[in-house]
Motif scaffolding. Structure first.
Motif, PDB file in Angstrom:
ATOM      1  N   GLN A  75       4.316   8.328   0.721  1.00  0.00           N
ATOM      2  CA  GLN A  75       4.746   6.930   0.630  1.00  0.00           C
ATOM      3  C   GLN A  75       3.643   6.022   0.094  1.00  0.00           C
ATOM      4  N   ARG A  78       4.557   3.001  -2.335  1.00  0.00           N
ATOM      5  CA  ARG A  78       5.353   1.970  -1.642  1.00  0.00           C
ATOM      6  C   ARG A  78       4.493   1.200  -0.652  1.00  0.00           C
ATOM      7  N   ARG A  82       3.390  -2.853  -0.614  1.00  0.00           N
ATOM      8  CA  ARG A  82       3.646  -3.697   0.547  1.00  0.00           C
ATOM      9  C   ARG A  82       2.363  -4.297   1.116  1.00  0.00           C
TER      10      ARG A  82
END
Length: 254
Positions: A75, A78, A82
């Motif tokens: 991840q 991503r 963020r």
């Protein structure tokens, strides 16, 4: 090759054993609960050597073990999308702190290290679980990053308030472990840059830090083996209690 051993020769066998034993223990804790290597290293080494010297020793073990940690999970892109405002402010905060405060030494630095450890232990033991909502994340993330950077530049500890903040984002376990790895990697590199600018991270210090990587990796393997055989919540509670005692000692006797 000589530079790898030079610092250990200068500080003597007793302190060298303390350094290597500290990184073995710190790596083991990281292997069990996914964090704690720089925190334990700074706390225990702060009992015997200057915080700037302790921070220089942790650069290579912390960077490589955190890169290993952030590589797992799938991840990464991503999470960076963020968390980039917080990560950017960690860099900025560390830079500001290095110019303003630094980690050069003196009793106040040791006491600040003790206070940071005590605050982190208190947050882990006493603070209730809370959740950061999307609207709050836009401004709270950068604030936490800035404060984390300033604190790490002065103490070498980069868990407050970054770790409680990341734990409050509602990430699943794998995402949280990877997010901690990203945050710790950025913090370690920023701290290393600050030490380099202050003249505290030369060839000798880097060589000594490379050697400290070996017990840290061995400790991580031991911790991962131990994680399958003990209660992780109990181990984490004992970790925070020990950290609180260590922080209180540094704060009072720094």
């Amino acid at each position: 090759m000589n530079s790898i051993f030079e610092l250990y020769q200068n500080i003597g066998w007793a302190l060298s054993a303390l350094v290597l034993g500290t990184f073995l223990l710190a790596g083991m804790v990281k292997g069990v609960i996914g964090l704690g290597l720089p925190t334990i290293a700074m706390g225990l080494l702060g009992l015997a050597i200057a915080p700037a010297q302790a921070a220089a020793l942790l650069i290579v073990p912390s960077t490589l073990t955190n890169l290993w940690q952030l590589a797992a999970g799938g991840q990464l892109q991503r999470l960076i999308r963020r968390l980039w405002p917080m990560l950017l402010m960690i860099l900025l905060g560390t830079g500001i702190g290095s110019l303003w405060l630094g980690i050069a030494g003196g009793p106040w630095v040791v006491r600040a290290l003790g206070a940071a450890l005590l605050l982190y232990a208190f947050s882990g033991l006493c603070l209730p679980s809370f959740r950061v909502h999307a609207g709050e994340e836009r401004w709270l993330g950068p604030v936490c990053g800035l404060v984390t950077g300033v604190i790490s530049s002065a103490t070498g500890v980069f868990v407050i308030p970054a770790v409680p903040y990341l734990q409050a984002l509602g990430l699943n376990r794998d995402e949280l472990v990877q997010a901690l790895g990203v945050s710790f990697t950025v913090s370690t590199l920023a701290l290393g840059a600050g030490l380099l600018w202050q003249g505290g991270l030369g060839q000798v210090e880097l060589g000594a830090s490379v050697l400290a990587l070996l017990p840290a990796l061995l400790g991580m393997f031991l911790g991962q083996w131990l994680r399958q055989r003990i209660s992780a919540p109990l181990f984490k509670r004992l970790f925070f209690v020990g950290l609180a005692l260590l922080g209180a000692h540094l704060l009072i006797n720094g």
